[in-house]
Write a protein that holds these residues in place. Structure first.
Motif, PDB file in Angstrom:
ATOM      1  N   ASN A   1       0.840  -1.207   0.000  1.00 20.64           N
ATOM      2  CA  ASN A   1       0.000   0.000   0.000  1.00 20.64           C
ATOM      3  C   ASN A   1       0.873   1.254   0.000  1.00 20.64           C
ATOM      4  O   ASN A   1       1.788   1.369   0.805  1.00 20.64           O
TER       5      ASN A   1
ATOM      6  N   GLU B   1      -1.922   4.576   3.516  1.00 20.40           N
ATOM      7  CA  GLU B   1      -2.811   3.906   4.475  1.00 20.40           C
ATOM      8  C   GLU B   1      -3.408   4.939   5.406  1.00 20.40           C
ATOM      9  O   GLU B   1      -2.678   5.711   6.025  1.00 20.40           O
TER      10      GLU B   1
ATOM     11  N   HIS C   1      -7.092   2.313   2.072  1.00 19.41           N
ATOM     12  CA  HIS C   1      -5.717   2.330   1.588  1.00 19.41           C
ATOM     13  C   HIS C   1      -5.706   2.386   0.063  1.00 19.41           C
ATOM     14  O   HIS C   1      -6.693   2.022  -0.580  1.00 19.41           O
ATOM     15  N   VAL C   2      -4.589   2.862  -0.463  1.00 16.64           N
ATOM     16  CA  VAL C   2      -4.395   2.869  -1.924  1.00 16.64           C
ATOM     17  C   VAL C   2      -3.233   1.935  -2.203  1.00 16.64           C
ATOM     18  O   VAL C   2      -2.143   2.107  -1.645  1.00 16.64           O
ATOM     19  N   ARG C   3      -3.471   0.942  -3.042  1.00 12.86           N
ATOM     20  CA  ARG C   3      -2.389   0.019  -3.396  1.00 12.86           C
ATOM     21  C   ARG C   3      -1.454   0.675  -4.400  1.00 12.86           C
ATOM     22  O   ARG C   3      -1.899   1.458  -5.248  1.00 12.86           O
ATOM     23  N   GLU C   4      -0.198   0.301  -4.312  1.00  9.00           N
ATOM     24  CA  GLU C   4       0.814   0.818  -5.247  1.00  9.00           C
ATOM     25  C   GLU C   4       0.357   0.578  -6.688  1.00  9.00           C
ATOM     26  O   GLU C   4      -0.029  -0.539  -7.047  1.00  9.00           O
TER      27      GLU C   4
ATOM     28  N   LEU D   1      -7.776   4.159  -6.258  1.00  7.96           N
ATOM     29  CA  LEU D   1      -8.929   4.003  -5.367  1.00  7.96           C
ATOM     30  C   LEU D   1      -9.814   5.225  -5.541  1.00  7.96           C
ATOM     31  O   LEU D   1      -9.329   6.358  -5.459  1.00  7.96           O
TER      32      LEU D   1
ATOM     33  N   ARG E   1       3.860   5.396   2.035  1.00  5.31           N
ATOM     34  CA  ARG E   1       4.985   4.470   1.907  1.00  5.31           C
ATOM     35  C   ARG E   1       5.519   4.072   3.288  1.00  5.31           C
ATOM     36  O   ARG E   1       6.732   4.070   3.526  1.00  5.31           O
TER      37      ARG E   1
ATOM     38  N   SER F   1       0.094   5.945  -8.669  1.00  4.45           N
ATOM     39  CA  SER F   1      -1.058   5.551  -7.856  1.00  4.45           C
ATOM     40  C   SER F   1      -1.971   6.765  -7.757  1.00  4.45           C
ATOM     41  O   SER F   1      -1.506   7.905  -7.823  1.00  4.45           O
TER      42      SER F   1
ATOM     43  N   GLU G   1     -10.449   0.258  -7.466  1.00  3.66           N
ATOM     44  CA  GLU G   1     -11.207  -0.032  -6.253  1.00  3.66           C
ATOM     45  C   GLU G   1     -12.044   1.175  -5.866  1.00  3.66           C
ATOM     46  O   GLU G   1     -11.697   2.303  -6.222  1.00  3.66           O
TER      47      GLU G   1
END
Ligand SMILES: Nc1ncnc2c1ncn2[C@@H]1O[C@H](COP(=O)(O)OP(=O)(O)OP(=O)(O)O)[C@@H](O)[C@H]1O
Length: 271
Positions: A2, A5, A27-30, A34, A68, A205, A222
């Motif tokens: 992520n 977060e 959270h935002v994934r790499e 989102l 990060r 991202s 997402e």
């Protein structure tokens, strides 16, 4: 992994003693996008500004925000301002807000690039011109010489997108990037945001805020649905847009059908 977060974010109006955002975690994934969706006034913009630590005075935030793996809420203002723009870039809802009204937009862009990269005017202008051309903004020199009030909201948003291409942030936060734009400009801005994500390194991202699920469908992997300051549902975009569990999410999804048809026809697809 992520890239962002957010845990138990609470935002409160300390003067009015009103809870504006409650216990929100996401959270935002790499490398992914989102989207936070919800109706007007549900707390989306406040969340974006809380991540950037740019909430107006009188508004208090608590909770953990990690970028990060590093806690942003523990950074000094100096550390935070080094990160803003360069590593996390906010494209605000109102293009006018993104630029200093007292300078031509090119001066603002040059200053931002000098601060983050140390580039002089020649390099900064050349990079901005190339980025603007890559998203179909011609006459870069003329546009960069204009003051924000001389340009439309859509044009300012596009110049901001060009600046984010040059800045190559790890995370773009786009707060209602298409609100108040006409359909054609909306379509163009969405295409440009898709292009930005493709153009930046291995794929930038993105945290996208929108109440327009037609836009979300184009960009998001997402979706988190927010209602009255709380996240009520999260999941893969295709699931939330087609098979949401919560009645409120389904209501939003139904409203998107009309826009979907318009977008598809503009893209030359059969409806
Ligand atoms: N500076 C402020 N002081 C007090 N309340 C505020 C402030 N800014 C926003 N609010 C309130 O917080 C709530 C959430 O606002 P926010 O701007 O985050 O909503 P939003 O979901 O982004 O809606 P929109 O898309 O219309 O901007 C609203 O009820 C708003 O009135």
């Amino acid at each position: 992994m992520n890239i962002l977060e957010v845990n138990q974010l609470n935002i409160r109006d300390s003067k009015g003693d009103r809870v504006l955002v409650q216990d929100s975690s996401f959270h935002v994934r790499e490398g992914s996008c989102l989207a936070i969706v919800g109706e007007s006034g549900s707390g989306k913009s406040l969340m974006c500004r809380a991540i950037m630590r740019l909430l107006p005075s009188g508004i208090r935030q608590t909770g953990e925000i990690a970028f990060r793996g590093e806690r942003l809420d523990g950074l000094s203002e100096r550390e935070m301002s080094a990160l803003r723009g360069r590593r996390i870039c906010l494209i605000p809802q109102n293009g006018m807000r993104a630029f200093d009204p007292s300078y031509p937009v090119g001066v603002h862009a040059r200053e931002t690039l000098r601060r983050h990269y140390g580039w002089g005017r020649g390099v900064a202008d050349a990079k901005m011109t190339a980025a603007m051309e890559s998203i179909m903004l011609s006459d870069a020199a003329e546009l960069l010489g204009k003051y924000p009030h001389e340009l439309s909201g859509g044009m300012l948003q596009r110049i901001m997108i060009a600046l984010s291409i040059v800045l190559e942030p790890d995370l773009i936060i786009a707060d209602e990037p298409t609100t108040a734009l006409d359909m054609i400009t909306q379509f163009e801005v969405v295409q440009q945001l898709i292009a930005v994500r493709e153009r930046i390194g291995s794929g930038s991202s993105m945290l996208l805020v929108s109440h327009d699920l037609g836009v979300v469908e184009q960009l998001a992997d997402e979706v988190a649905v927010i209602k009255d300051g709380s996240i009520i549902e999260r999941g893969a975009a295709r699931v939330i847009l087609s098979d949401a569990r919560h009645a409120y999410s389904r209501q939003l999804a139904t409203a998107r059908q009309a826009l979907r048809g318009t977008f598809r026809s503009m893209m030359g697809e059969e409806i």
